[in-house]
Structures are given as C-alpha cells and as structure tokens.
Enzyme design. Structure first.
Site, PDB file in Angstrom:
ATOM      1  N   CYS A 127       0.958  -1.177   0.056  1.00 47.10           N
ATOM      2  CA  CYS A 127       0.170  -0.123  -0.015  1.00 47.10           C
ATOM      3  C   CYS A 127       0.945   1.415   0.033  1.00 47.10           C
ATOM      4  CB  CYS A 127      -1.000   0.045   1.174  1.00 47.10           C
ATOM      5  SG  CYS A 127      -1.668  -1.454   1.831  1.00 47.10           S
ATOM      6  N   CYS A 131      -8.123  -1.994  -4.603  1.00 46.09           N
ATOM      7  CA  CYS A 131      -6.670  -1.768  -4.546  1.00 46.09           C
ATOM      8  C   CYS A 131      -6.068  -3.290  -4.447  1.00 46.09           C
ATOM      9  CB  CYS A 131      -6.413  -1.085  -3.325  1.00 46.09           C
ATOM     10  SG  CYS A 131      -6.715   0.757  -3.333  1.00 46.09           S
TER      11      CYS A 131
HETATM   12  C1  HEC Z   1      -0.608   0.219  -7.361  1.00 39.64           C
HETATM   13  C2  HEC Z   1      -0.983   1.276  -6.701  1.00 39.64           C
HETATM   14  C3  HEC Z   1      -1.811   1.042  -5.555  1.00 39.64           C
HETATM   15  C4  HEC Z   1      -1.755   0.102  -4.366  1.00 39.64           C
HETATM   16  C5  HEC Z   1      -0.665  -0.757  -4.351  1.00 39.64           C
HETATM   17  C6  HEC Z   1      -2.938   0.277  -3.594  1.00 39.64           C
HETATM   18  N1  HEC Z   1      -3.539   1.243  -3.889  1.00 39.64           N
HETATM   19 FE1  HEC Z   1      -5.129   2.192  -2.871  1.00 39.64          FE
HETATM   20  N2  HEC Z   1      -5.374   3.146  -4.773  1.00 39.64           N
HETATM   21  C7  HEC Z   1      -4.775   3.430  -5.841  1.00 39.64           C
HETATM   22  C8  HEC Z   1      -5.595   4.147  -6.389  1.00 39.64           C
HETATM   23  C9  HEC Z   1      -4.942   4.756  -8.078  1.00 39.64           C
HETATM   24  C10 HEC Z   1      -6.688   4.978  -5.978  1.00 39.64           C
HETATM   25  C11 HEC Z   1      -7.672   5.981  -6.632  1.00 39.64           C
HETATM   26  C12 HEC Z   1      -7.200   7.331  -6.412  1.00 39.64           C
HETATM   27  C13 HEC Z   1      -6.928   7.555  -4.903  1.00 39.64           C
HETATM   28  O1  HEC Z   1      -7.806   7.841  -4.222  1.00 39.64           O
HETATM   29  O2  HEC Z   1      -5.966   7.352  -4.394  1.00 39.64           O
HETATM   30  C14 HEC Z   1      -6.541   4.172  -4.653  1.00 39.64           C
HETATM   31  C15 HEC Z   1      -7.416   4.650  -3.686  1.00 39.64           C
HETATM   32  C16 HEC Z   1      -7.256   4.118  -2.236  1.00 39.64           C
HETATM   33  C17 HEC Z   1      -8.225   4.660  -1.157  1.00 39.64           C
HETATM   34  C18 HEC Z   1      -9.160   5.571  -1.436  1.00 39.64           C
HETATM   35  C19 HEC Z   1      -8.782   7.079  -1.050  1.00 39.64           C
HETATM   36  C20 HEC Z   1     -10.005   7.971  -1.055  1.00 39.64           C
HETATM   37  O3  HEC Z   1      -9.386   9.177  -0.794  1.00 39.64           O
HETATM   38  O4  HEC Z   1     -10.744   7.969  -1.628  1.00 39.64           O
HETATM   39  C21 HEC Z   1      -7.545   4.051  -0.154  1.00 39.64           C
HETATM   40  C22 HEC Z   1      -8.300   4.267   1.149  1.00 39.64           C
HETATM   41  C23 HEC Z   1      -6.684   3.217  -0.478  1.00 39.64           C
HETATM   42  N3  HEC Z   1      -6.608   3.203  -1.914  1.00 39.64           N
HETATM   43  C24 HEC Z   1      -5.961   2.154   0.397  1.00 39.64           C
HETATM   44  C25 HEC Z   1      -5.057   1.323   0.030  1.00 39.64           C
HETATM   45  C26 HEC Z   1      -4.622   0.368   0.855  1.00 39.64           C
HETATM   46  C27 HEC Z   1      -4.882   0.054   2.341  1.00 39.64           C
HETATM   47  C28 HEC Z   1      -3.873  -0.448   0.228  1.00 39.64           C
HETATM   48  C29 HEC Z   1      -2.843  -1.753   0.497  1.00 39.64           C
HETATM   49  C30 HEC Z   1      -3.942  -2.762   0.764  1.00 39.64           C
HETATM   50  C31 HEC Z   1      -3.683   0.181  -1.292  1.00 39.64           C
HETATM   51  N4  HEC Z   1      -4.468   1.228  -1.345  1.00 39.64           N
HETATM   52  C32 HEC Z   1      -2.824  -0.300  -2.262  1.00 39.64           C
HETATM   53  C33 HEC Z   1      -3.685   2.784  -6.098  1.00 39.64           C
HETATM   54  C34 HEC Z   1      -3.219   1.625  -5.266  1.00 39.64           C
END
Ligand code: HEC
Ligand code: HEC
Length: 261
Positions: A177, A222
């Site tokens: 993450c 994610c």
């Molecule tokens: C390859 C990149 C990537 C990884 C690895 C990843 N994410 Fe994301 N995540 C994103 C993207 C792109 C979005 C949509 C845009 C944003 O809100 O960040 C997102 C959205 C989110 C959001 C929503 C944020 C909002 O304000 O709406 C959360 C919470 C989140 N991720 C948590 C996690 C967690 C916890 C992990 C690990 C289990 C994880 N992500 C792993 C790319 C990733």
C-alpha cells in the site's frame, strides 16, 4: 514481475517506474484528505449537497434511523435520539475496540451490532443499500471533524497488524500500500491521481461503480489492482488496515460521503 502480462491493466508501467523511483521518494509530509487530489469537477460535485449523489444514501439513512425494526421494534432514534447531536464526531474516532467483545469495530460493524445486540434484528450485508445508507448517515454527522483514533491498550495489536500489512508487498505486482499511497502520492495511475490513501471520505460515491460503496470495497479494488488476495469486506485484515489508515490520517477532516472517480 512479468510486466508484459499486465500491460493491459495499465498498472505495470507505473509499477516498473516505482522500482526505479522508490529509493529517492520519502514521504515526510502531512497526510492529506482524498479531496486534495481530486479534480475541480469532482470536488465541486462532492461539496454540493444537492448534486452529491452520496447524499441520497444519507437521506435514506435518516429515514432508516427513525424506523422501528426487529424483535424489539426499536429504531436507532429510540436509543440515540437526534443523530446530529449524538453521532457528531463518532465516525472520526472509528475504528475502535468494542468493550464487550474486545473486537475491533468499524462503523458498519458497530451499526450491525446495534441491530443484533439491541434491536433483535439481523445484521445487514456489506454493500446493501440499507447498511450503506445507515453508515453514510452516521458518518455524515462527523463531516469536518478531525480523525482521531485510539491505538493504545486493546487497540494496539490491531494497529500493529494494520501497520505491518500497509508496508508488506503483496500480489503479482509485488507492491505494498505504501509504495503507491506514500511514495507515489500525486502521481497519475490509470487516469487517477494516487492519493495518500485516507479512509475519511467513505462510504463514497464512486463514478466507476455508479453507486455508493464501502471503504472495504475500495480496499478490495486496490488488492485486485496489484493482483493480490482480496479479503472479505469486514474481515480482520481490512479492519486492522482501516485502523492504521485512520491513525495515519490523524487530524484529516471527515468528508463522507465523498465522490470519487
Ligand atoms: C498500484 C498502486 C496502489 C496500491 C498498491 C494500492 N492502492 Fe489504494 N488506490 C490506488 C488508486 C489509483 C486509488 C484511487 C485514487 C486515490 O484515491 O488514491 C486508490 C484508492 C485508495 C483509497 C481511497 C482514497 C480516497 O480518498 O478515496 C484508499 C483508502 C486506499 N486506496 C487504500 C489502499 C490500501 C490500504 C492499500 C494496500 C492494501 C492500497 N490502497 C494499495 C492505488 C493503489
Ligand atoms: C436499544 C438501544 C439501541 C438501539 C435501538 C440502537 N443502539 Fe446504537 N448503541 C446502543 C448502545 C448501548 C451503544 C454502546 C455500545 C454497546 O453497548 O453496544 C450503542 C452504540 C452505537 C454507536 C457507537 C457510538 C459511539 O460513541 O461509539 C453507533 C454509531 C450506533 N450505536 C448506531 C446505531 C444505529 C445506526 C442504530 C440503528 C440501526 C442503533 N445504534 C440502534 C444502543 C442502541
């Protein structure tokens, strides 16, 4: 990592890039709310209570709040009275450990426990309109309140498990993450701008889903994005992650129901 197999997802180019950039990017800066990274259009939609589609669930939640259910034929309001008073600030301090069971509860689990423990009603499934509406309604009462969760005492092991998971590389893309939400926040990925990964806007209306969805549904997306195991919504894995995200987002204002791409 076999990039050629994942090119179609669009994740791969960025994932490859990350391998190169990671060592130089340190995340020594404040964690920002999701809205910080949003386009002007989405921000305007979120800020307008008439246009924000998530507000439909909030108003459904308000009706459900007053509706007697279950064997006890009690409504939420019969115990908690006016939500704008009694529920103000509650979402900002969740997840929290439930004193009776010792389990970590997020809002969904707290609401469901009130149904089973206090109303003699069945728990509602994740992503049902009813649970989304009640969660959005309760969370909305904390809009603008700053996130502040407890991570000491009985919450400590949950926090530690969540922190560990946040930094553990998983899936076929072998990404944690943190590699996206800490090291690469602000960069573009598949038409999104990667945010700090804050949960304070959830439940949120996601255009891609054409509906409101829970934070755990977002986490499942994610996990899928890096081809890792998706845990069930409400699972201990996502609950402890939710606690870690909240601690990381200390002082960030609640903005539920947010609007997201
Ligand atoms: C390859 C990149 C990537 C990884 C690895 C990843 N994410 Fe994301 N995540 C994103 C993207 C792109 C979005 C949509 C845009 C944003 O809100 O960040 C997102 C959205 C989110 C959001 C929503 C944020 C909002 O304000 O709406 C959360 C919470 C989140 N991720 C948590 C996690 C967690 C916890 C992990 C690990 C289990 C994880 N992500 C792993 C790319 C990733
Ligand atoms: C018969 C009384 C009763 C009813 C009905 C009831 N609750 Fe509760 N609720 C409680 C009690 C008591 C607590 C404190 C935790 C506990 O002992 O279960 C609580 C705690 C909560 C909390 C956490 C508050 C905090 O400060 O941490 C939320 C949120 C909540 N209830 C929402 C709801 C919703 C939504 C409904 C309707 C679906 C509902 N409750 C129905 C008695 C009730």
């Amino acid at each position: 990592m076999q990039c050629s197999r994942f090119l179609v997802s669009g994740f791969c180019g960025v994932a490859g890039l990350m391998g190169v950039l990671l060592p130089v990017l340190a995340a020594d800066r404040p964690v920002r709310p999701g809205s910080f990274y949003m386009s002007k259009n989405l921000l305007a939609l979120q800020a307008d209570d008439i246009a924000n589609p998530g507000m439909l669930w909030v108003s459904d939640g308000e009706s459900l709040w007053r509706q007697p259910v279950g064997r006890a034929q009690k409504s939420c309001a019969s115990c908690h009275d006016a939500a704008d008073v009694t529920m103000k600030g509650v979402a900002a301090r969740y997840p929290a450990v439930d004193a009776e069971s010792g389990e970590l509860f997020n809002l969904e689990k707290r609401i469901n426990t009130c149904r089973t423990r206090h109303q003699g009603a069945a728990a509602l499934a994740y992503e049902t309109d009813e649970l989304l509406a009640l969660t959005a309604y309760v969370a909305h009462q904390s809009r603008g309140e700053r996130v502040k969760v407890h991570i000491d005492g009985p919450a400590a092991p949950f926090y530690e498990a969540g922190r560990k998971r946040f930094y553990t590389r998983v899936g076929q893309l072998n990404l944690s993450c943190a590699q996206c939400h800490e090291a690469n926040a602000g960069r573009r990925l598949r038409g999104d701008t990667i945010s700090d990964g804050v949960g304070s806007g959830w439940p949120a209306y996601r255009l891609e889903w054409q509906t409101l969805g829970s934070l755990h549904r977002r986490l499942r997306a994610c996990s899928l994005g890096v081809r890792a195991r998706q845990f069930d919504s409400g699972s201990p894995e996502y609950l402890s992650l939710e606690l870690y995200l909240a601690k990381r987002a200390e002082d960030v204002p609640v903005e539920a129901p947010a609007v997201r791409r």
